[in-house]
Write a protein that holds these residues in place. Structure first.
Motif, PDB file in Angstrom:
ATOM      1  N   UNK A 160      37.094  -2.529 -24.262  1.00  0.00           N
ATOM      2  CA  UNK A 160      35.933  -3.409 -24.342  1.00  0.00           C
ATOM      3  C   UNK A 160      36.191  -4.427 -25.444  1.00  0.00           C
ATOM      4  N   UNK A 161      35.669  -5.633 -25.245  1.00  0.00           N
ATOM      5  CA  UNK A 161      35.786  -6.679 -26.259  1.00  0.00           C
ATOM      6  C   UNK A 161      34.435  -6.890 -26.917  1.00  0.00           C
ATOM      7  N   UNK A 162      34.405  -6.815 -28.238  1.00  0.00           N
ATOM      8  CA  UNK A 162      33.213  -7.109 -29.027  1.00  0.00           C
ATOM      9  C   UNK A 162      33.381  -8.506 -29.602  1.00  0.00           C
ATOM     10  N   UNK A 163      32.400  -9.369 -29.383  1.00  0.00           N
ATOM     11  CA  UNK A 163      32.445 -10.719 -29.932  1.00  0.00           C
ATOM     12  C   UNK A 163      31.436 -10.815 -31.069  1.00  0.00           C
ATOM     13  N   UNK A 164      31.927 -11.180 -32.247  1.00  0.00           N
ATOM     14  CA  UNK A 164      31.104 -11.194 -33.458  1.00  0.00           C
ATOM     15  C   UNK A 164      31.390 -12.460 -34.259  1.00  0.00           C
ATOM     16  N   UNK A 165      30.452 -12.820 -35.131  1.00  0.00           N
ATOM     17  CA  UNK A 165      30.661 -13.977 -35.997  1.00  0.00           C
ATOM     18  C   UNK A 165      31.586 -13.645 -37.148  1.00  0.00           C
ATOM     19  N   UNK A 166      31.535 -12.413 -37.625  1.00  0.00           N
ATOM     20  CA  UNK A 166      32.349 -11.942 -38.741  1.00  0.00           C
ATOM     21  C   UNK A 166      32.834 -10.535 -38.400  1.00  0.00           C
ATOM     22  N   UNK A 195      42.994 -14.480 -34.334  1.00  0.00           N
ATOM     23  CA  UNK A 195      43.535 -13.533 -33.368  1.00  0.00           C
ATOM     24  C   UNK A 195      42.535 -12.416 -33.100  1.00  0.00           C
ATOM     25  N   UNK A 196      42.558 -11.906 -31.871  1.00  0.00           N
ATOM     26  CA  UNK A 196      41.710 -10.784 -31.496  1.00  0.00           C
ATOM     27  C   UNK A 196      42.349  -9.501 -32.026  1.00  0.00           C
ATOM     28  N   UNK A 213      36.771  -9.866 -31.175  1.00  0.00           N
ATOM     29  CA  UNK A 213      36.948 -11.315 -31.120  1.00  0.00           C
ATOM     30  C   UNK A 213      36.008 -11.960 -32.131  1.00  0.00           C
ATOM     31  N   UNK A 214      36.532 -12.811 -32.999  1.00  0.00           N
ATOM     32  CA  UNK A 214      35.727 -13.507 -34.003  1.00  0.00           C
ATOM     33  C   UNK A 214      35.415 -14.917 -33.518  1.00  0.00           C
ATOM     34  N   UNK A 215      34.127 -15.213 -33.365  1.00  0.00           N
ATOM     35  CA  UNK A 215      33.695 -16.538 -32.887  1.00  0.00           C
ATOM     36  C   UNK A 215      32.518 -17.035 -33.735  1.00  0.00           C
ATOM     37  N   UNK A 216      32.806 -17.591 -34.922  1.00  0.00           N
ATOM     38  CA  UNK A 216      31.718 -18.076 -35.779  1.00  0.00           C
ATOM     39  C   UNK A 216      31.002 -19.298 -35.223  1.00  0.00           C
ATOM     40  N   UNK A 217      31.542 -19.890 -34.167  1.00  0.00           N
ATOM     41  CA  UNK A 217      30.940 -21.098 -33.581  1.00  0.00           C
ATOM     42  C   UNK A 217      29.800 -20.793 -32.622  1.00  0.00           C
ATOM     43  N   UNK A 218      29.648 -19.534 -32.217  1.00  0.00           N
ATOM     44  CA  UNK A 218      28.688 -19.196 -31.165  1.00  0.00           C
ATOM     45  C   UNK A 218      27.356 -18.717 -31.728  1.00  0.00           C
ATOM     46  N   UNK A 219      26.262 -18.943 -30.991  1.00  0.00           N
ATOM     47  CA  UNK A 219      24.974 -18.348 -31.368  1.00  0.00           C
ATOM     48  C   UNK A 219      24.963 -16.881 -30.988  1.00  0.00           C
ATOM     49  N   UNK A 220      23.921 -16.195 -31.350  1.00  0.00           N
ATOM     50  CA  UNK A 220      23.781 -14.793 -30.952  1.00  0.00           C
ATOM     51  C   UNK A 220      23.478 -14.712 -29.454  1.00  0.00           C
ATOM     52  N   UNK A 221      24.067 -13.720 -28.791  1.00  0.00           N
ATOM     53  CA  UNK A 221      23.840 -13.564 -27.355  1.00  0.00           C
ATOM     54  C   UNK A 221      22.374 -13.296 -27.054  1.00  0.00           C
ATOM     55  N   UNK A 222      21.907 -13.873 -25.936  1.00  0.00           N
ATOM     56  CA  UNK A 222      20.601 -13.537 -25.381  1.00  0.00           C
ATOM     57  C   UNK A 222      20.871 -12.764 -24.092  1.00  0.00           C
ATOM     58  N   UNK A 223      20.732 -11.439 -24.131  1.00  0.00           N
ATOM     59  CA  UNK A 223      21.159 -10.623 -22.990  1.00  0.00           C
ATOM     60  C   UNK A 223      20.237 -10.741 -21.791  1.00  0.00           C
ATOM     61  N   UNK A 224      20.805 -10.533 -20.621  1.00  0.00           N
ATOM     62  CA  UNK A 224      20.077 -10.532 -19.360  1.00  0.00           C
ATOM     63  C   UNK A 224      20.932  -9.854 -18.309  1.00  0.00           C
ATOM     64  N   UNK A 225      20.751 -10.234 -17.059  1.00  0.00           N
ATOM     65  CA  UNK A 225      21.537  -9.612 -15.987  1.00  0.00           C
ATOM     66  C   UNK A 225      23.023  -9.902 -16.198  1.00  0.00           C
TER      67      UNK A 225
END
Length: 324
Positions: A160-166, A195-196, A213-225
């Motif tokens: 599984x890939x976790x995407x986080x700001x830090x 790097x991941x 995965x570090x992505x400081x450019x992204x907002x927090x996810x808004x989950x849905x389907x």
């Protein structure tokens, strides 16, 4: 004591019927348990896995018909992998996806393995990963009652890939609390980002990895389907479950305490980037109330919900699946 690897990953679907069609008819996985969300019994909970419903092979879905779209971002489980036996299998799947007009990418390397990213009709981000004889957590058994050749069947969960700001707070939880070890890294496919990082537990391999995965450019996810609700890691025995319950309590992280799910015992907590983790026992398994040969053919309820069967069935919307 070490966690063995991935136990299951649970997601959200807005349409269980189409979800069933995709995972059983397109991907050839087995519906191993049709039950309800034990925290909201008006919602179905569907489990897809290998031929025997083995721990480490299940991808599960909560049916939430009014779920909105997902807005991807950080503090999320951004992709789920499914294992196949070989790179040859990936070529088979790429052709199959084209035939079924399923969105997919090219075969590329991730963490040194050949992989094929694709999406279901709800935009669920999925990746097929080729084992190619790699050592580590053993695969499950592909379901042989679909039109997928057994040699190309899905045999379990991959990373599984976790995407986080830090990444640092999540790394700390994985390594210092859960006992994962750093096992490498690979370049981000999204552009000029860090790097991941790869972390492994137990015997390692695709069935025992978390990628960060570090992505400081992204907002927090808004989950849905199509979004992932939580990832669960394997605890081999009830004795070790007791150990992890105590360890979580001593960590100071807010957690659920012991939760009886009947098919497994669970512990829930959010790591420091707010992603929901679960620790689940391998025992007793999905055949505790149904024979292996007829898994998933009826609405299964744990004993503590069975006295309410009439009430629960009356509150559920009709669910027409081809297996019924």
């Amino acid at each position: 004591m070490k966690l063995l690897g991935l136990h299951h990953v649970s997601l959200i679907t807005g349409k269980a019927e189409k979800n069933y069609q995709f995972f059983t008819k397109v991907l050839g996985m087995r519906l191993v348990k049709k039950t309800v969300n034990q925290d909201n019994t008006q919602s179905y909970h569907l489990f897809y896995g290998d031929a025997k419903g083995s721990p480490g092979t299940e991808i599960t879905f909560f049916d939430i018909p009014n779920a909105g779209r997902t807005y991807p971002g950080v503090s999320s489980i951004s992709s789920t992998s499914l294992r196949v036996k070989s790179t040859e299998s990936l070529h088979y799947w790429k052709e199959r996806f084209s035939q079924h007009s399923i969105t997919h990418e090219e075969i590329v390397k991730r963490a040194g393995r050949d992989t094929l990213a694709f999406q279901d009709y709800e935009g669920t981000r999925l990746i097929l990963v080729a084992d190619n004889g790699e050592e580590g957590v053993v695969p499950g058994e592909p379901w042989n009652q679909s039109d997928i050749p057994v040699e190309h069947g899905i045999v379990g969960l991959g990373p599984v890939t976790l995407t986080v700001a830090d990444a640092e707070p999540t790394v700390r939880v994985l390594t210092e609390l859960l006992g994962f070890r750093e096992a490498g890294s690979y370049p981000s496919l999204a552009g000029d980002f860090p790097d991941i990082k790869v972390f492994a537990t137990g015997e390692g391999g695709a069935g025992a990895e978390v990628h960060i995965e570090t992505r400081p450019d992204l907002p927090r996810e808004r989950p849905g389907r199509g979004s992932v609700h939580h990832v669960a890691f394997r605890v081999p025995t009830i004795e070790e479950y007791d150990y992890w319950a105590k360890r979580l309590e001593e960590s100071g992280l807010p957690n659920s305490g012991k939760v009886e799910r009947y098919y497994f015992k669970a512990l829930y907590f959010r790591e420091l980037n707010h992603i929901l983790f679960e620790l689940s026992t391998d025992e007793p398994g999905f055949d505790v109330d149904e024979p292996i040969e007829s898994l998933g053919e009826r609405l299964a309820l744990p004993p503590f919900l069975e006295p309410r069967r009439n009430e629960i069935e009356a509150s559920l919307r009709p669910l027409e699946l081809e297996s019924e």
